[in-house]
Design an enzyme around this catalytic site. Sequence first.
Site, PDB file in Angstrom:
ATOM      1  N   ARG A  29     -37.403 -71.595  19.645  1.00 52.95           N
ATOM      2  CA  ARG A  29     -36.291 -72.078  18.831  1.00 52.95           C
ATOM      3  C   ARG A  29     -36.681 -72.119  17.357  1.00 52.95           C
ATOM      4  NH1 ARG A  29     -32.453 -73.545  22.308  1.00 52.95           N
ATOM      5  NH2 ARG A  29     -33.150 -74.360  24.337  1.00 52.95           N
ATOM      6  N   ILE A  31     -36.938 -73.493  13.708  1.00 46.35           N
ATOM      7  CA  ILE A  31     -37.134 -74.874  13.255  1.00 46.35           C
ATOM      8  C   ILE A  31     -35.952 -75.358  12.397  1.00 46.35           C
ATOM      9  CG2 ILE A  31     -38.353 -74.455  11.069  1.00 46.35           C
ATOM     10  CD1 ILE A  31     -40.451 -76.535  12.063  1.00 46.35           C
ATOM     11  N   VAL A  97     -40.819 -64.867   6.783  1.00 48.37           N
ATOM     12  CA  VAL A  97     -42.029 -64.763   7.607  1.00 48.37           C
ATOM     13  C   VAL A  97     -42.261 -63.278   7.895  1.00 48.37           C
ATOM     14  CG1 VAL A  97     -43.180 -65.429   9.742  1.00 48.37           C
ATOM     15  CG2 VAL A  97     -41.603 -67.030   8.636  1.00 48.37           C
ATOM     16  N   HIS A 101     -39.417 -60.149  13.509  1.00 50.26           N
ATOM     17  CA  HIS A 101     -38.735 -61.055  14.443  1.00 50.26           C
ATOM     18  C   HIS A 101     -37.248 -60.764  14.475  1.00 50.26           C
ATOM     19  CE1 HIS A 101     -38.971 -62.983  10.484  1.00 50.26           C
ATOM     20  NE2 HIS A 101     -37.791 -63.512  10.742  1.00 50.26           N
ATOM     21  N   HIS A 103     -33.598 -62.622  15.218  1.00 52.44           N
ATOM     22  CA  HIS A 103     -32.881 -63.893  15.375  1.00 52.44           C
ATOM     23  C   HIS A 103     -31.770 -63.710  16.410  1.00 52.44           C
ATOM     24  CE1 HIS A 103     -34.160 -65.804  11.423  1.00 52.44           C
ATOM     25  NE2 HIS A 103     -34.433 -64.538  11.167  1.00 52.44           N
TER      26      HIS A 103
END
Length: 116
Positions: A29, A31, A97, A101, A103
Amino acid sequence: MNDTLFGKIIRREIPADIVYEDDEVLGFRDIAPQAPVHVLFIPKNEAIPTLDDLQPGHAELVGKLVLAAAEYARREGFAQNGYRVVMNCREDAGQTVFHLHLHLLAGARLGHFGAR
Ligand code: 5GP
């Protein structure tokens, strides 16, 4: 080695609410969630900084990130209602970051997006 805080999450050096894991992908999840469901899916074995660093040999890995998100959506029961996947690349997209990744956003009717 491109080590980021996501590397620390993979190694369990910092805590995260992990909701999905297989041999190559970790899902946890966000943050600072931007929707009722906001999960990040990352490759576990390779820390590619950005989408712009992808090579043809990464096609299977990217496919596995997308498939992991789709499997999670089905498993959690919101695939029918729908969801959004987003991958941000560098400054103009707000990438913060630098470990590739995806989302996954879901759980509400999402607004449209674009330049403001
Ligand atoms: P980006 O903006 O790079 O596309 O997405 C990075 C995401 O990582 C952001 O949505 C941010 O809220 C999330 N994030 C940053 N630090 C942490 C952390 O320590 N733990 C978790 N779970 N998410 C984080």
